[in-house]
Design a protein around this motif. Structure first.
Motif, PDB file in Angstrom:
ATOM      1  N   SER A 147      -2.951   0.864  -5.200  1.00 19.77           N
ATOM      2  CA  SER A 147      -2.295   0.706  -3.894  1.00 19.77           C
ATOM      3  C   SER A 147      -2.871   1.655  -2.845  1.00 19.77           C
ATOM      4  O   SER A 147      -2.161   2.102  -1.953  1.00 19.77           O
ATOM      5  CB  SER A 147      -0.785   0.936  -4.028  1.00 19.77           C
ATOM      6  OG  SER A 147      -0.512   2.214  -4.584  1.00 19.77           O
ATOM      7  N   ARG A 148      -4.171   1.952  -2.991  1.00 14.41           N
ATOM      8  CA  ARG A 148      -4.849   2.771  -1.986  1.00 14.41           C
ATOM      9  C   ARG A 148      -5.921   1.936  -1.296  1.00 14.41           C
ATOM     10  O   ARG A 148      -6.700   1.236  -1.950  1.00 14.41           O
ATOM     11  CB  ARG A 148      -5.474   4.016  -2.630  1.00 14.41           C
ATOM     12  CG  ARG A 148      -4.438   5.047  -3.027  1.00 14.41           C
ATOM     13  CD  ARG A 148      -5.083   6.345  -3.449  1.00 14.41           C
ATOM     14  NE  ARG A 148      -5.791   6.215  -4.706  1.00 14.41           N
ATOM     15  CZ  ARG A 148      -6.530   7.175  -5.252  1.00 14.41           C
ATOM     16  NH1 ARG A 148      -6.692   8.320  -4.620  1.00 14.41           N
ATOM     17  NH2 ARG A 148      -7.116   6.989  -6.410  1.00 14.41           N
ATOM     18  N   ARG A 184       7.286   5.359   0.825  1.00 16.89           N
ATOM     19  CA  ARG A 184       7.347   5.170  -0.622  1.00 16.89           C
ATOM     20  C   ARG A 184       6.381   6.097  -1.335  1.00 16.89           C
ATOM     21  O   ARG A 184       6.700   6.654  -2.393  1.00 16.89           O
ATOM     22  CB  ARG A 184       7.019   3.712  -0.963  1.00 16.89           C
ATOM     23  CG  ARG A 184       7.164   3.376  -2.434  1.00 16.89           C
ATOM     24  CD  ARG A 184       6.853   1.924  -2.699  1.00 16.89           C
ATOM     25  NE  ARG A 184       5.437   1.626  -2.490  1.00 16.89           N
ATOM     26  CZ  ARG A 184       4.887   0.424  -2.702  1.00 16.89           C
ATOM     27  NH1 ARG A 184       5.664  -0.583  -3.071  1.00 16.89           N
ATOM     28  NH2 ARG A 184       3.601   0.227  -2.500  1.00 16.89           N
ATOM     29  N   GLY A 185       5.200   6.289  -0.744  1.00 18.83           N
ATOM     30  CA  GLY A 185       4.229   7.199  -1.338  1.00 18.83           C
ATOM     31  C   GLY A 185       4.693   8.639  -1.317  1.00 18.83           C
ATOM     32  O   GLY A 185       4.508   9.390  -2.282  1.00 18.83           O
ATOM     33  N   ILE A 216       0.062   8.134   4.530  1.00 15.93           N
ATOM     34  CA  ILE A 216       0.868   7.856   3.350  1.00 15.93           C
ATOM     35  C   ILE A 216       2.195   7.255   3.782  1.00 15.93           C
ATOM     36  O   ILE A 216       2.788   7.662   4.782  1.00 15.93           O
ATOM     37  CB  ILE A 216       1.065   9.135   2.506  1.00 15.93           C
ATOM     38  CG1 ILE A 216       1.798   8.811   1.198  1.00 15.93           C
ATOM     39  CG2 ILE A 216       1.786  10.225   3.288  1.00 15.93           C
ATOM     40  CD1 ILE A 216       1.759   9.939   0.187  1.00 15.93           C
ATOM     41  N   SER A 217       2.651   6.258   3.044  1.00 18.56           N
ATOM     42  CA  SER A 217       3.899   5.579   3.370  1.00 18.56           C
ATOM     43  C   SER A 217       5.085   6.393   2.893  1.00 18.56           C
ATOM     44  O   SER A 217       4.952   7.345   2.119  1.00 18.56           O
ATOM     45  CB  SER A 217       3.923   4.198   2.704  1.00 18.56           C
ATOM     46  OG  SER A 217       3.990   4.344   1.282  1.00 18.56           O
ATOM     47  N   PHE A 222      -0.981   6.043  -7.715  1.00 21.50           N
ATOM     48  CA  PHE A 222      -1.337   4.882  -6.896  1.00 21.50           C
ATOM     49  C   PHE A 222      -2.664   4.277  -7.357  1.00 21.50           C
ATOM     50  O   PHE A 222      -3.642   4.243  -6.602  1.00 21.50           O
ATOM     51  CB  PHE A 222      -1.439   5.288  -5.422  1.00 21.50           C
ATOM     52  CG  PHE A 222      -0.320   6.173  -4.946  1.00 21.50           C
ATOM     53  CD1 PHE A 222       1.002   5.809  -5.129  1.00 21.50           C
ATOM     54  CD2 PHE A 222      -0.594   7.380  -4.314  1.00 21.50           C
ATOM     55  CE1 PHE A 222       2.033   6.619  -4.690  1.00 21.50           C
ATOM     56  CE2 PHE A 222       0.434   8.205  -3.865  1.00 21.50           C
ATOM     57  CZ  PHE A 222       1.761   7.824  -4.059  1.00 21.50           C
ATOM     58  N   TRP A 255       0.834  -1.204   0.000  1.00 25.11           N
ATOM     59  CA  TRP A 255       0.000   0.000   0.000  1.00 25.11           C
ATOM     60  C   TRP A 255       0.871   1.258   0.000  1.00 25.11           C
ATOM     61  O   TRP A 255       1.985   1.264   0.514  1.00 25.11           O
ATOM     62  CB  TRP A 255      -0.942   0.020   1.202  1.00 25.11           C
ATOM     63  CG  TRP A 255      -0.250   0.093   2.534  1.00 25.11           C
ATOM     64  CD1 TRP A 255       0.191  -0.959   3.294  1.00 25.11           C
ATOM     65  CD2 TRP A 255       0.098   1.281   3.271  1.00 25.11           C
ATOM     66  NE1 TRP A 255       0.786  -0.504   4.454  1.00 25.11           N
ATOM     67  CE2 TRP A 255       0.746   0.869   4.462  1.00 25.11           C
ATOM     68  CE3 TRP A 255      -0.077   2.639   3.047  1.00 25.11           C
ATOM     69  CZ2 TRP A 255       1.200   1.770   5.420  1.00 25.11           C
ATOM     70  CZ3 TRP A 255       0.388   3.551   3.993  1.00 25.11           C
ATOM     71  CH2 TRP A 255       1.017   3.106   5.155  1.00 25.11           C
ATOM     72  N   ASP A 256       0.316   2.297  -0.607  1.00 28.28           N
ATOM     73  CA  ASP A 256       0.952   3.612  -0.573  1.00 28.28           C
ATOM     74  C   ASP A 256       0.141   4.602   0.241  1.00 28.28           C
ATOM     75  O   ASP A 256       0.701   5.510   0.846  1.00 28.28           O
ATOM     76  CB  ASP A 256       1.132   4.154  -2.000  1.00 28.28           C
ATOM     77  CG  ASP A 256       2.206   3.399  -2.758  1.00 28.28           C
ATOM     78  OD1 ASP A 256       3.367   3.430  -2.324  1.00 28.28           O
ATOM     79  OD2 ASP A 256       1.880   2.753  -3.776  1.00 28.28           O
TER      80      ASP A 256
END
Length: 310
Positions: free
Chosen positions: A190-191, A161-162, A158-159, A187, A116-117
């Protein structure tokens, strides 16, 4: 700001988050919203991206909301991994906010790293092209959209990576599309979101971006409506592109039938001088018909144009 401060305090985040305020960009309100989120993410990467100490705001939220101490403990962020909780000042509490759902979301976030992002704690579910799908993880749903399906940025996690993906895109391209559209672009699969939703955009807070929708927003963003629509989307698994036409068709049919009941009653009264039936039913039918048609007309008149591909 006082209203949002009250909400932050109610969920146990008072004094645990950094508040950032920005001047309004009157020349381009969408750009202003975009730039504010870019600056927030830049600050987050500056604070957490080099291993600086500090509590994880998302962990603090999980641990402290509703006065529970059973959530994931707050731990120091590191350069290897961090998550950022971002909340706008238009946030409101959902009546479905529960500690159990928060715990399930944080478990998902920890166990599914790399999948996930973004984790939406609030999102706009009336946008076209949105599908809310069940996952194997109870309390978590997937959000699938296309470009232009702006889920909003009221409250999200938010990660790292995001954060890097958004800032890298901005550094390479600058401002070109709205921040929710950029998130949809970067994304697409990946949400995820909590189910039931934990927060929501406040219905009575005026929008700086699209104020022409404020009156419709006041109706659709009321908890009675969005909780029912959320349950319908998750329960059916159907896209808004399917559900909206079905809903509109049902409203039109119901409006016509209700209107006919009222029309027949008026015609009978004018022809015979009396009406044999339930006057309350006639009144309710007439009001429902007018209300349904008014909502449909307002939605058609205020619907934004489809987004342009960048």
């Amino acid at each position: 700001m006082s209203r949002s401060n009250d909400i932050v305090n109610r969920v146990g985040l008072g004094g645990k988050i950094k508040k950032m305020e920005f001047d309004t960009d009157d020349e381009d309100r969408i750009r202003g919203c975009y730039n504010s989120h870019i600056e927030v993410l830049r600050q987050a990467r500056k604070d957490f991206g080099k291993g600086r100490g500090g509590g994880n705001p998302f962990g603090d939220l999980i641990a402290s909301v509703l006065g529970s101490d059973s959530g994931s403990p707050s731990s120091a962020n590191s350069a290897a991994d961090y998550k950022v909780l971002v909340m706008e000042d238009n946030v409101s509490l959902s009546p479905k906010l529960q500690q159990e759902t928060l715990n399930k979301l944080i478990t998902f976030g920890e166990q599914k790293k790399g999948e996930w992002d973004m984790l939406h704690l609030a999102y706009i579910m009336y946008v076209p092209g949105l599908t809310v799908g069940k996952t194997k993880d109870d309390g978590v749903v997937s959000l699938t959209t296309g470009l232009g399906s702006a889920l909003g940025t009221t409250a999200y996690v938010i990660s790292m990576r995001g954060v890097d993906a958004i800032l890298d895109y901005h550094d390479a391209n600058g401002y070109s599309i709205a921040i929710p559209d950029l998130m949809a672009k970067l994304f697409p699969t990946s949400r995820y979101a909590a189910y039931p939703m934990l927060f929501h955009r406040a219905s009575k807070v005026k929008s700086l971006v699209n104020p022409q929708l404020d009156s419709l927003r006041e109706l659709l963003f009321e908890p009675f409506f969005y909780t029912k629509w959320e349950a319908l989307m998750v329960g059916t698994g159907l896209s808004t592109n399917v559900l909206f036409p079905a809903l509109v068709t049902a409203l039109i049919v119901a409006s016509i039938k209700s209107g006919l009941v009222t029309f027949d009653a008026i015609q009978q009264q004018l022809t015979y001088g009396y009406f044999e039936g339930n006057a309350l039913l006639v009144g309710v039918s007439g009001l429902f018909s007018l209300f349904s048609l008014a909502v449909l007309a307002q939605g058609v008149l205020l619907a934004p144009p489809p987004p342009k591909e960048d």
